[in-house]
Design a protein around this motif. Structure first.
Motif, short mmCIF file in Angstrom:
data_model
loop_
_atom_site.label_atom_id
_atom_site.label_comp_id
_atom_site.label_asym_id
_atom_site.label_seq_id
_atom_site.Cartn_x
_atom_site.Cartn_y
_atom_site.Cartn_z
N SER A 127 16.95 66.53 85.53
CA SER A 127 16.44 67.30 84.27
C SER A 127 16.51 67.15 82.75
O SER A 127 18.18 66.94 83.05
N THR B 244 12.15 65.16 85.46
CA THR B 244 11.62 66.03 84.91
C THR B 244 12.04 65.47 83.72
O THR B 244 13.60 65.78 83.19
N PHE C 57 19.35 71.39 81.63
CA PHE C 57 19.32 70.47 81.99
C PHE C 57 20.44 69.81 81.81
O PHE C 57 22.20 69.81 82.26
#
Length: 242
Positions: free
Chosen positions: A3, A27, A46
């Motif tokens: 992420s 992502t 993240f």
């Protein structure tokens, strides 16, 4: 797959990064200002942040410090600036890596992979120990809080990491090379980096290099943390400090 938060105000560069990272099955979320980045990391988890320095609302260096005050997410600086002193400052302020524009997508991928490997390896280690106590110091690695004689210490991320690492080895002299490797995750570096952080940490502990209480530097050897002789249960220091 990771992420990723892309913090980049140049729409062309931003779109290219999003496209490349998405094609690599990551992502991706993206923002164009420092304040938006802070909101993102406050609300989403993240694995890595790619941070440009030339943001319209706040210099990226200041944004990095603000990010470090609320998260330990790995940060890769991506910018056109190539001044060596600034690179050193940013790494000392908590950046995990640095890329100078223009860079290839392959170069970015390799740097991201290296940062993520280090981050995941650290996360796979044994859980942090319970509260560490050294004299009047109390350090909680899980909550990332520290107190001295019952009073909370306002520590930066790196100051806390340094104190916690030394507190896990009370009375043991830790070589500077080991501190760079374990606290800064660097295989080499300038001793001044450690000296500066030790100076800041000493100030917050209410001591100086000339009159140490907890932090003792042994010239040419390393650093150790031990309780002062007047702390409850403390034994007299076995080695002279310098």
């Amino acid at each position: 797959m990771a992420s990723v938060l892309v913090v980049e105000d140049d729409q062309f560069v931003r779109s290219a990064l999003i496209r490349h990272l998405s094609e690599a099955s990551h992502t991706v979320r993206s923002v164009g200002t420092a304040l938006e980045a802070l909101r993102e990391v406050a609300h989403f988890r993240f694995d890595v942040v790619i941070l440009d320095l030339g943001l319209p609302d706040l210099d990226g260096g200041e944004a990095l410090k603000m990010l470090r005050s609320i998260t330990d997410v790995p940060v890769i600086i991506a910018t056109a600036r190539d001044d060596e002193s600034e690179i050193v400052r940013l790494l000392n302020d908590g950046a995990d890596d640095y890329l100078t524009k223009p860079f290839s997508v392959e170069h970015l991928s390799a740097r991201m992979a290296a940062v993520l490997r280090r981050s995941r390896a650290a996360g796979a280690e044994a859980p942090p120990p319970g509260v560490l106590r050294v004299g009047g110091l109390s350090i909680d690695p899980l909550r990332r809080t520290a107190e001295l004689d019952g009073t909370g210490l306002d520590l930066t991320r790196r100051e806390f990491d340094l104190l916690a690492f030394l507190a896990g080895r009370p009375g043991v002299v830790v070589a500077r090379k080991e501190l760079l490797a374990e606290v800064w995750q660097q295989s080499y570096g300038d001793d001044q980096t450690i000296d500066v952080h030790l100076s800041w940490l000493r100030r917050k502990l209410g001591e100086t290099a000339a009159r140490p209480r907890y932090l003792h530097t042994l010239r040419g050897v390393g650093v150790k943390l031990q309780p002062p002789p007047d702390a409850p249960g403390a034994a007299p220091a076995a080695e002279p400090s310098a």
